[in-house]
Design a protein around this motif. Structure first.
Motif: not given
Length: 386
Positions: A296-312
């Motif tokens: 699926g998405p690259a590791a950089e995008l996956e890390a961004a998804l995790d950071r966004a989930a933390d903010l939410v």
């Protein structure tokens, strides 16, 4: 009771009833806006009727307090003047006024209840304490009617606001897909619901045709959303980060909707400052670009998804804490009101207060349940102290 204290009591009662009249008039004129229809019109009419009776009670006390003594007058002076018709003195104007006012605590007062509909006036003779009690009851009834109207407006507006955001989001997606006309009919139906809600929010807050139409429009918008969803957005191919972010967004939106229904928070969109939609679109696009890649998405995008989930998740915790703080403040404010009336220890109030405090325990706090418990205590205080 000494005459001076009797006069002070009469004037205090007069000032209190007049203050309640102004407060109630401000509540009604500040909340109800023409044209109103349906159940809302009945609520407004009932509030104005109660205000009319409160005005009659206040008017009966208006001539009872002739104001302060003339400038330079001695408050201890009886006001007696020589009687030209014979020896001795006769009471002066100040003495006559004070004597009349002093009798008001025991003698009935004439109250004329007029009618705004042209019916004959009705006259009753009521003691001062009964006039004050009746005025307090009318004021409490007006406040309950206005509170009911405010609650209905907030409840209905929260539902409409969710649909407005849904339509705006779908209109953007439909425009990108070149299918903007798909939202023409739902948008027109939403405008019709908004007009009905503005005319009769109390009626729209109750089960009936308006709420059925609201639910039907929500279902139709969900169908439009499914039709506009990209075919590549396969839930089975979502990564762990994308699934977590989608779950966090869903939980935050549910809490925000719950808070809005209960009149908590600032009513804003807690996701407005977070570009979660754009990030999720990037994730879906990455999957569509590499359908055969299980990573699926690259590791950089996956890390961004995790950071966004933390903010939410952090935004959800802040909103939950704010709701808890606001409800606790409301509860203690009404607790203080009951204490001011020496009714805080009333059995019904004490039982309702304990229930609300239990619902506000951090380990079992749920917004709707806690809000209902606080509202139940508020209603109990209004009933006991009116």
């Amino acid at each position: 009771m000494p005459d001076g204290e009797r006069l002070d009591a009469v004037r205090a009662a007069h000032g209190l009833v007049a203050e309640w009249l102004l407060e109630a008039q401000g509540l009604i004129t500040g909340e109800f806006h023409a044209p109103l229809a349906g159940v809302t019109a009945g609520t407004e009419s009932a509030a104005w009727d109660e205000l009319h009776v409160l005005g009659c009670l206040s008017l009966a006390l208006d001539p009872m307090d002739d104001g302060a003594d003339p400038p330079g007058a001695d408050p201890a002076d009886s006001g007696a003047v020589p009687d030209p018709a014979g020896p001795g003195v006769r009471p002066g104007p100040a003495a006559l006024r004070d004597d009349r006012l002093a009798r008001l605590l025991t003698d009935p007062i004439e109250v004329t209840f007029t009618s705004a509909t042209g019916e004959a006036a009705r006259v009753e003779w009521l003691p001062l304490d009964e006039i004050v009690a009746a005025a307090r009851e009318r004021r409490a009834t007006i406040r309950r009617l206005v509170d009911a109207y405010r609650t209905a407006v907030r409840f209905v507006e929260a539902d409409l606001d969710r649909l407005r955001k849904e339509v705006a989001d779908l209109r953007h997606r439909a425009g990108v897909a070149g299918r903007g006309a798909a939202l023409d009919v739902p948008a027109a139906r939403l405008a019709g619901l908004e007009r009905e809600a503005a005319a009769d929010p109390v009626g729209c807050a109750r089960p009936g045709p308006w709420r059925d139409a609201l639910a039907g429009l929500a279902d139709d918008l969900a169908a439009v959303r499914r039709a506009l969803a990209p075919a590549s957005d396969d839930p089975d191919r979502r990564t762990a980060g994308e699934r977590r972010l989608r779950s966090s967004v869903r939980r935050l939106r549910e809490l925000a909707a719950e808070a809005a229904r209960e009149g908590l928070g600032d009513g804003g969109d807690p996701l407005a400052a977070l570009d979660v939609d754009g990030l999720l679109a990037r994730a879906a696009g990455a999957r569509a670009a590499s359908p055969g890649d299980p990573a699926g998405p690259a590791a950089e995008l996956e890390a961004a998804l995790d950071r966004a989930a933390d903010l939410v998740d952090a935004a959800r915790r802040r909103l939950r804490a704010r709701c808890h703080l606001e409800l606790g403040g409301r509860l203690e404010a009404y607790r203080q009101r009951a204490a001011d009336e020496d009714r805080a220890e009333h059995p019904d109030l004490e039982r309702s207060y304990r229930e609300a405090r239990d619902r506000l325990r951090p380990d079992r706090f749920a917004v709707t349940a806690a809000s209902r418990a606080v509202r139940a205590y508020q209603q109990a205080v209004n009933e006991v102290t009116r």
